[in-house]
Design an enzyme around this catalytic site. Structure first.
Site, PDB file in Angstrom:
ATOM      1  N   HIS A   1     -57.917  31.655  51.950  1.00 32.35           N
ATOM      2  CA  HIS A   1     -57.947  30.676  50.874  1.00 32.35           C
ATOM      3  C   HIS A   1     -57.401  31.185  49.798  1.00 32.35           C
ATOM      4  CE1 HIS A   1     -60.035  27.770  53.364  1.00 32.35           C
ATOM      5  NE2 HIS A   1     -61.172  28.598  53.665  1.00 32.35           N
TER       6      HIS A   1
ATOM      7  N   ASP B   1     -65.581  30.208  62.871  1.00 36.81           N
ATOM      8  CA  ASP B   1     -66.429  29.151  62.341  1.00 36.81           C
ATOM      9  C   ASP B   1     -66.140  27.893  63.145  1.00 36.81           C
ATOM     10  OD1 ASP B   1     -63.975  29.290  60.965  1.00 36.81           O
ATOM     11  OD2 ASP B   1     -64.749  29.129  59.037  1.00 36.81           O
TER      12      ASP B   1
ATOM     13  N   ASP C   1     -59.290  30.208  62.429  1.00 36.64           N
ATOM     14  CA  ASP C   1     -60.486  29.958  61.258  1.00 36.64           C
ATOM     15  C   ASP C   1     -60.612  28.114  61.304  1.00 36.64           C
ATOM     16  OD1 ASP C   1     -62.293  31.310  58.800  1.00 36.64           O
ATOM     17  OD2 ASP C   1     -61.937  29.233  58.529  1.00 36.64           O
TER      18      ASP C   1
ATOM     19  N   HIS D   1     -61.308  26.508  58.856  1.00 37.33           N
ATOM     20  CA  HIS D   1     -60.806  25.944  57.735  1.00 37.33           C
ATOM     21  C   HIS D   1     -59.154  26.268  57.704  1.00 37.33           C
ATOM     22  CE1 HIS D   1     -64.877  26.799  56.794  1.00 37.33           C
ATOM     23  NE2 HIS D   1     -65.127  25.676  56.344  1.00 37.33           N
TER      24      HIS D   1
HETATM   25 ZN   LIG Z   1     -63.534  29.083  57.689  1.00 32.74          ZN
END
Ligand SMILES: [Zn+2]
Length: 308
Positions: A125, A245, A162, A164
């Site tokens: 991120h 995740d 991931d 996200h």
């Molecule tokens: Zn994540």
């Protein structure tokens, strides 16, 4: 296959507030599962400290100075609503970078076919000038540029499964066609980026997944979008932003993968690494917040890396 594992006790010293999902116990759970007999063949190496100058491969100097200034002498400092730093966070982040860069060296020198780096804080991120989403520096982006600068390769692919979207990695390589960025991620979900029409210089491939989907939709996204993009690009190195995740047990998202899906996806990327990249594959831990889901998923992933 020779599979190397990098970790370091300093990664347990990056502290987050009580109740924060990105916590040291994540690495303890991974260490426990990789202590099992099935992983006796792993080539375990203590991560070396990173070269701070390599951070500049992905982030400008004034941003690096800002992160350094945010590291507290004691307690926990907030960088944004969910991103924090403790006194050892700088050293942890630098060591995560050191491990990722060493892993790149290993696959180019032939010391290992593939490498898993169990480090924290995560990185995907972190944008060029913004630390966010539990991430300080973008370790995968730095490692990709490190491979280009130190090993003279042209094309590096980063595959990010991931749950996200890796907004930071997309931001850093938005106008850099020498790096292919492919991401599967839940949408809508934090951080909000990752639509199919975000394509950068033609080097960004986003495969958003609807909430409550699972194995079939994930594998279809891999087969129809990620793997063809890799075959077109023919990378010299594949880096995995390996967050776990999207596992069905994870509390931060609503994608229903099992550890078998991570085993499968790992195998698919190993096939592409064999075809295009001399087997060179470097996998960097990103998210994964249910300790059992994380441990099982890492076991499946690393087990596949070792078996081929
Ligand atoms: Zn994540």
């Amino acid at each position: 296959m020779t599979t190397r594992l990098y970790t370091h006790p300093i990664f347990l010293d990056h502290l987050t507030p009580p109740g924060h999902p990105e916590r040291p116990d994540r690495l303890r759970a991974i260490e426990r599962v990789l202590d099992e007999e099935a992983f006796a063949g792993l080539d375990r190496i203590q991560a070396p400290e990173g070269d701070e100058a390599t951070i500049l491969y992905a982030h400008p100097a004034d941003f690096v100075a800002r992160v350094r200034a945010a590291i507290p002498d004691e307690g926990i400092a907030r960088i944004d609503a969910d991103t924090t730093a403790s006194p050892k966070s700088w050293q942890a982040a630098i060591t995560a970078i050191g491990a990722a860069n060493a892993a790149v060296d290993d696959v180019f020198s032939g010391r290992a076919d593939n490498v898993f780096v169990a480090a924290r804080p995560p990185g995907h991120h972190a944008e060029k000038t913004t630390a966010m989403g539990f991430c300080l520096f973008n370790t995968a982006a730095i490692a990709a540029r490190y491979a280009q600068k130190k090993h003279g390769v042209e094309r590096v692919a980063i595959v990010d499964w991931d749950v996200h979207h890796g907004n930071g990695t997309q931001d850093i390589f938005w106008d850099d066609p020498s790096v292919l960025y492919c991401s599967t991620h839940q949408m809508p979900l934090y951080p909000g980026t990752g639509a199919k029409n975000e394509t950068g210089a033609g080097n960004i491939v986003n495969a958003p997944l609807a909430p409550q989907t699972g194995s079939e939709v994930f594998r279809d996204a891999f087969l129809s979008r990620v793997l063809p993009a890799l075959d077109n690009f023919a990378p010299d190195l594949i880096i995995i932003s390996a967050g776990f995740d999207a596992h069905h047990r994870d509390p931060l998202a609503e994608i229903n993968l099992t550890e078998d899906d991570f085993d499968w996806a790992t195998g698919q990327l190993m096939q592409r690494a064999a075809r295009h990249s001399g087997n060179r594959l470097v996998s960097l831990l990103e998210g994964g917040y249910d300790l059992q889901g994380l441990a099982f998923s890492v076991a499946a992933h690393v087990g596949r890396l070792m078996k081929g």
